[in-house]
Design an enzyme around this catalytic site. Structure first.
Site, PDB file in Angstrom:
ATOM      1  N   TYR A 148       0.812  -1.306  -0.399  1.00 30.13           N
ATOM      2  CA  TYR A 148       0.339   0.220   0.253  1.00 30.13           C
ATOM      3  C   TYR A 148       0.978   0.900  -0.067  1.00 30.13           C
ATOM      4  O   TYR A 148       0.507   2.310  -0.589  1.00 30.13           O
ATOM      5  CB  TYR A 148      -0.894   0.106   1.161  1.00 30.13           C
ATOM      6  N   VAL A 161      -9.879   3.126  -4.124  1.00 29.71           N
ATOM      7  CA  VAL A 161      -9.028   3.861  -3.334  1.00 29.71           C
ATOM      8  C   VAL A 161      -9.016   5.030  -3.660  1.00 29.71           C
ATOM      9  O   VAL A 161      -7.791   4.938  -3.061  1.00 29.71           O
ATOM     10  CB  VAL A 161      -8.959   2.679  -2.834  1.00 29.71           C
ATOM     11  N   HIS A 173     -15.042   1.530  -0.311  1.00 25.91           N
ATOM     12  CA  HIS A 173     -13.448   0.472   0.046  1.00 25.91           C
ATOM     13  C   HIS A 173     -12.726   1.298   0.866  1.00 25.91           C
ATOM     14  O   HIS A 173     -11.125   1.394   0.658  1.00 25.91           O
ATOM     15  CB  HIS A 173     -13.449   0.007  -1.658  1.00 25.91           C
ATOM     16  N   CYS A 223       0.607   4.500  17.209  1.00 23.35           N
ATOM     17  CA  CYS A 223      -0.823   5.561  16.186  1.00 23.35           C
ATOM     18  C   CYS A 223      -0.994   6.670  17.768  1.00 23.35           C
ATOM     19  O   CYS A 223      -0.380   6.555  18.736  1.00 23.35           O
ATOM     20  CB  CYS A 223      -1.562   5.180  16.882  1.00 23.35           C
ATOM     21  N   THR A 262     -16.963  -1.182 -13.705  1.00 22.79           N
ATOM     22  CA  THR A 262     -16.999  -2.224 -12.627  1.00 22.79           C
ATOM     23  C   THR A 262     -17.200  -3.110 -12.852  1.00 22.79           C
ATOM     24  O   THR A 262     -18.246  -3.321 -14.199  1.00 22.79           O
ATOM     25  CB  THR A 262     -17.763  -1.232 -11.529  1.00 22.79           C
ATOM     26  N   ASN A 264     -19.173   0.832 -19.798  1.00 17.42           N
ATOM     27  CA  ASN A 264     -18.178  -0.299 -19.200  1.00 17.42           C
ATOM     28  C   ASN A 264     -17.408  -0.607 -20.594  1.00 17.42           C
ATOM     29  O   ASN A 264     -17.992  -0.315 -21.482  1.00 17.42           O
ATOM     30  CB  ASN A 264     -18.484  -1.165 -18.425  1.00 17.42           C
TER      31      ASN A 264
HETATM   32  P1  NAD Z   1     -12.249  -4.874 -12.297  1.00 19.80           P
HETATM   33  O1  NAD Z   1     -11.102  -4.720 -12.218  1.00 19.80           O
HETATM   34  O2  NAD Z   1     -12.879  -5.997 -11.394  1.00 19.80           O
HETATM   35  O3  NAD Z   1     -13.465  -4.311 -12.795  1.00 19.80           O
HETATM   36  C1  NAD Z   1     -12.595  -3.507 -14.225  1.00 19.80           C
HETATM   37  C2  NAD Z   1     -13.739  -2.872 -14.851  1.00 19.80           C
HETATM   38  O4  NAD Z   1     -13.875  -1.690 -15.971  1.00 19.80           O
HETATM   39  C3  NAD Z   1     -14.074  -4.693 -15.760  1.00 19.80           C
HETATM   40  O5  NAD Z   1     -15.659  -4.600 -16.400  1.00 19.80           O
HETATM   41  C4  NAD Z   1     -12.900  -3.908 -17.498  1.00 19.80           C
HETATM   42  O6  NAD Z   1     -13.846  -3.893 -18.494  1.00 19.80           O
HETATM   43  C5  NAD Z   1     -13.707  -2.321 -17.000  1.00 19.80           C
HETATM   44  N1  NAD Z   1     -12.661  -1.414 -17.527  1.00 19.80           N
HETATM   45  C6  NAD Z   1     -11.243  -1.561 -17.867  1.00 19.80           C
HETATM   46  N2  NAD Z   1     -10.604  -0.561 -18.851  1.00 19.80           N
HETATM   47  C7  NAD Z   1     -11.738   0.162 -18.580  1.00 19.80           C
HETATM   48  C8  NAD Z   1     -11.735   1.770 -19.788  1.00 19.80           C
HETATM   49  N3  NAD Z   1     -10.640   2.325 -20.078  1.00 19.80           N
HETATM   50  N4  NAD Z   1     -13.303   2.389 -19.632  1.00 19.80           N
HETATM   51  C9  NAD Z   1     -14.129   1.569 -19.338  1.00 19.80           C
HETATM   52  N5  NAD Z   1     -14.343   0.545 -18.725  1.00 19.80           N
HETATM   53  C10 NAD Z   1     -13.232   0.065 -18.368  1.00 19.80           C
HETATM   54  O7  NAD Z   1     -12.689  -3.986 -10.902  1.00 19.80           O
HETATM   55  P2  NAD Z   1     -13.722  -3.540 -10.052  1.00 19.80           P
HETATM   56  O8  NAD Z   1     -14.698  -3.399 -10.597  1.00 19.80           O
HETATM   57  O9  NAD Z   1     -13.885  -2.000  -9.266  1.00 19.80           O
HETATM   58  O10 NAD Z   1     -13.698  -4.486  -8.647  1.00 19.80           O
HETATM   59  C11 NAD Z   1     -12.797  -4.908  -7.938  1.00 19.80           C
HETATM   60  C12 NAD Z   1     -12.360  -3.191  -6.712  1.00 19.80           C
HETATM   61  O11 NAD Z   1     -10.825  -3.437  -6.932  1.00 19.80           O
HETATM   62  C13 NAD Z   1     -12.549  -3.009  -6.148  1.00 19.80           C
HETATM   63  O12 NAD Z   1     -13.318  -2.979  -4.504  1.00 19.80           O
HETATM   64  C14 NAD Z   1     -11.765  -1.845  -6.086  1.00 19.80           C
HETATM   65  O13 NAD Z   1     -10.980  -1.307  -4.538  1.00 19.80           O
HETATM   66  C15 NAD Z   1     -10.555  -2.625  -6.674  1.00 19.80           C
HETATM   67  N6  NAD Z   1      -9.344  -1.748  -6.959  1.00 19.80           N
HETATM   68  C16 NAD Z   1      -9.136   0.035  -6.837  1.00 19.80           C
HETATM   69  C17 NAD Z   1      -8.322   0.567  -8.044  1.00 19.80           C
HETATM   70  C18 NAD Z   1      -8.847   2.157  -8.183  1.00 19.80           C
HETATM   71  O14 NAD Z   1      -8.834   2.086  -7.161  1.00 19.80           O
HETATM   72  N7  NAD Z   1      -7.988   2.485  -9.122  1.00 19.80           N
HETATM   73  C19 NAD Z   1      -7.832  -0.401  -8.949  1.00 19.80           C
HETATM   74  C20 NAD Z   1      -7.999  -1.717  -8.426  1.00 19.80           C
HETATM   75  C21 NAD Z   1      -8.348  -2.473  -8.142  1.00 19.80           C
END
Ligand code: NAD
Length: 235
Positions: free
Chosen positions: A55, A95, A111, A138, A179, A204
């Site tokens: 992280y 996040v 999240h 802390c 998502t 998406n």
């Molecule tokens: P996911 O990775 O499961 O899905 C991502 C979705 O975005 C997919 O359906 C994909 O087709 C779509 N996608 C990819 N590129 C895209 C684009 N350019 N335009 C539009 N859509 C696009 O992610 P999720 O559904 O957010 O769930 C997974 C978990 O991952 C969440 O809880 C999240 O907290 C965490 N996460 C967060 C980040 C971040 O903060 N940026 C990054 C990775 C994972």
């Protein structure tokens, strides 16, 4: 715009064009790590130093990315809606801080946030834009080894669920952006929205696991289809 109350749910896909990898385009890995290792309480208990380092790197990497046109467009929509007396809630599973840096206000981070940490002993939550370590003390209760990333890991309860569900139940339009529809409870929001009478729209890159729940799905990159949709909304 004849819509008065909107709830927008965003996921990793909205930040993909800014250079932050999603889970799906890495085969379920988060920056080369299995999610069980870096995004579960069990993974943290097994190797807290590895998880803290993971992280710390994600937090530091935020300095190298910028919001993309999708983040900026949602901030514009928020301002326009509010200027017209409408209500809009932007809920994100992300996040990162790209919605805020794109100009959005009061973003609901269900999240958690990379730039927040909390103490598992006294529940003191705090902003953080520096590295933390297992030895970090802390500042509130002075306990050591209890400060951890303020990220909701798999198996933990997402934040702000009551407020999110209240907003979904009274919205006219629910929009899901970037998502996969694989992570609950967020994946179930569309069904709540429909049950309470909202129109539902998915934006998406590809058909998702939840696409069949939506009234309409538009496919494409968030950086293009989100600004196009916002233009339609605000005229
Ligand atoms: P996911 O990775 O499961 O899905 C991502 C979705 O975005 C997919 O359906 C994909 O087709 C779509 N996608 C990819 N590129 C895209 C684009 N350019 N335009 C539009 N859509 C696009 O992610 P999720 O559904 O957010 O769930 C997974 C978990 O991952 C969440 O809880 C999240 O907290 C965490 N996460 C967060 C980040 C971040 O903060 N940026 C990054 C990775 C994972």
């Amino acid at each position: 715009m004849n819509v008065n109350k909107i709830v927008i749910l965003t996921g990793a896909g909205i930040s993909a064009e800014s250079g932050i990898k999603t889970f799906r385009d890495t085969g379920g890995l988060w920056e080369d790590h299995p999610v069980e290792q870096v995004a579960t309480p069990e993974g943290y208990a097994a190797d807290p130093a590895l998880v803290q380092r993971f992280y710390n790197l994600r937090r530091a990497a935020l300095k190298d990315v910028e919001p993309n046109p999708a983040h900026v467009a949602l901030a514009t929509l928020q301002r326009e809606m509010q200027a017209r007396g409408g209500e809009i809630m932007i809920v994100t599973q992300n996040v990162d801080d790209l919605h805020e840096r794109g100009g959005a206000k009061n973003v609901v981070h269900m999240h958690g946030e990379l730039k927040r940490v909390f103490c598992a002993a006294c529940d003191h939550h705090m902003d953080c834009d520096y590295d933390i370590f297992v030895e970090t003390t802390c500042p509130a209760c002075k306990t050591t080894s209890t400060v951890r990333p303020d990220i909701v890991w798999f198996g933990e309860i997402p934040y702000h669920m009551d407020a999110i569900e209240r907003a979904i139940k009274k919205c006219d339009l629910f929009v899901s952006i970037g998502t996969s529809g694989a992570v609950y409870p967020a994946a179930g929001f569309v069904q709540i929205a429909k049950h309470y009478g909202a129109d539902t729209l998915e934006l998406n890159l590809e058909v998702s696991q939840g696409s069949y729940h939506f009234d309409e799905t538009r496919l494409g990159k968030a950086g293009s289809i989100v600004p196009d949709w916002v233009k339609e909304m605000v005229g």
